[in-house]
Design an enzyme around this catalytic site. Structure first.
Site, PDB file in Angstrom:
ATOM      1  N   TYR A   1       0.835  -1.202   0.000  1.00 12.11           N
ATOM      2  CA  TYR A   1       0.000   0.000   0.000  1.00 12.11           C
ATOM      3  C   TYR A   1       0.875   1.260   0.000  1.00 12.11           C
ATOM      4  O   TYR A   1       0.677   2.177  -0.808  1.00 12.11           O
ATOM      5  CB  TYR A   1      -0.915  -0.032   1.233  1.00 12.11           C
ATOM      6  CG  TYR A   1      -1.936   1.080   1.291  1.00 12.11           C
ATOM      7  CD1 TYR A   1      -3.082   1.044   0.498  1.00 12.11           C
ATOM      8  CD2 TYR A   1      -1.771   2.166   2.149  1.00 12.11           C
ATOM      9  CE1 TYR A   1      -4.029   2.060   0.564  1.00 12.11           C
ATOM     10  CE2 TYR A   1      -2.710   3.176   2.225  1.00 12.11           C
ATOM     11  CZ  TYR A   1      -3.842   3.125   1.432  1.00 12.11           C
ATOM     12  OH  TYR A   1      -4.779   4.132   1.497  1.00 12.11           O
TER      13      TYR A   1
ATOM     14  N   LYS B   1       1.160   4.065  -2.919  1.00 12.10           N
ATOM     15  CA  LYS B   1       0.745   5.458  -2.694  1.00 12.10           C
ATOM     16  C   LYS B   1       1.912   6.434  -2.866  1.00 12.10           C
ATOM     17  O   LYS B   1       1.725   7.557  -3.330  1.00 12.10           O
ATOM     18  CB  LYS B   1       0.098   5.596  -1.305  1.00 12.10           C
ATOM     19  CG  LYS B   1      -1.232   4.842  -1.165  1.00 12.10           C
ATOM     20  CD  LYS B   1      -2.314   5.376  -2.106  1.00 12.10           C
ATOM     21  CE  LYS B   1      -3.673   4.732  -1.820  1.00 12.10           C
ATOM     22  NZ  LYS B   1      -4.737   5.281  -2.672  1.00 12.10           N
TER      23      LYS B   1
END
Ligand code: NAP
Length: 255
Positions: A161, A165
């Protein structure tokens, strides 16, 4: 003088993951301020419901369920939008996942889960930017990527993640350079927000309390509190803002 009241009448917005949580709040915020909005996600029933929420506000919409990690589906989505509306002014890359199998110490992460996370959060956002690029340049529009505080600082046990990002924040900057001065490209980096994505956190009392203690505002955000800065970035009020990542985290990374 700059118009300080957002009014998107006559404009057209596409919001990926626009059916639930933050994306749904963004969809409704743009419809409230007059834009035609196409909210999309993988689940047809949810797309129909979000489209109805746009139409109830007197704005046009379209049901096109789309998985952003499916290149062919993304191409079809933008072809259909361009065909129906003849323009695109705003794209919000909001669709994002943080699957359970992608959480944990690095040596335990399944690499397929790593790929799946990056495919949705980063590759999917690039695919949408790529397909919308020509229309956005024609309209002098705006692209907004929904990143995360995990796109700005490291978070333990969230490697896929966080990597996706950080990539999205980098993509925001490089797109802003290539598309200036025609298209402004910005990111919003939320901290913890009350949505389905954080259900697991809120169910774990100890973890939830620890995160509240770490957050100067002492609460998770409401999705509307992320939608409002997105509307700001798409509006004339942000006419000189591009390549920026606006952190909306109740002070979490300021600590
Ligand atoms: N909630 C937070 O605390 C938080 C914090 C920082 C950043 N964010 C970011 O904000 C964005 C929205 O998060 P959220 O909390 O609102 O999540 P959510 O409540 O889980 O909603 C996610 C939305 O994305 C859609 N989606 C998921 N996978 C998709 C795919 N492959 N293609 C198209 N749509 C897809 C979902 O619909 P379907 O499942 O039907 O496809 C849903 O509409 C994400 O990018 C997330 O990383 C959230």
């Amino acid at each position: 003088m700059t118009d300080l009241t957002p009014d998107f009448s006559g404009q057209m917005a596409v919001v990926t993951g626009g059916t639930r949580g933050i994306g749904r709040a963004i969809t409704e915020a743009f419809a409230e301020t007059g834009a035609d909005v196409v909210p999309t996600s993988r689940t047809e029933d949810d797309v129909v419901e979000a489209v109805e929420a746009v139409q109830e506000r007197g704005c046009e919409s379209l049901v096109v369920p789309t998985d952003v990690s499916d290149q062919e589906a993304v191409e079809k989505l933008f072809a259909q939008v361009k065909n129906e509306f003849g323009r695109i002014d705003i794209v919000v890359n909001n669709a994002g996942i943080n699957p359970r199998g992608a959480l944990g110490r690095p040596e335990t992460i399944d690499v397929d889960e790593f790929d799946r996370t990056v495919d949705v959060n980063l590759r999917g956002a690039f695919a949408c930017a790529r397909e919308a690029g020509a229309a956005l340049q024609k309209s002098g529009g705006s692209l907004i990527n929904i990143a995360s505080v995990g796109g700005v600082v490291g978070i333990p046990r969230q490697h896929p993640y966080v990597a996706s990002k950080h990539g999205l924040v980098g993509l925001t900057k490089s797109l802003a350079l290539d598309w200036a001065p025609d298209v402004r490209v910005n990111a919003v980096a939320p901290g913890y927000v009350t949505t389905d994505l954080t259900d697991g956190i809120r169910e774990n009392e100890d973890l939830y309390q620890r995160l509240l203690d770490q957050t100067p505002m002492k609460r998770f955000a409401d999705p509307d509190e992320v939608a409002a800065p997105v509307v700001f970035l798409a509006s004339e009020m942000a006419s000189y803002v591009t390549g920026e990542c606006l952190v909306v985290d109740g002070g979490w990374i300021a600590e």
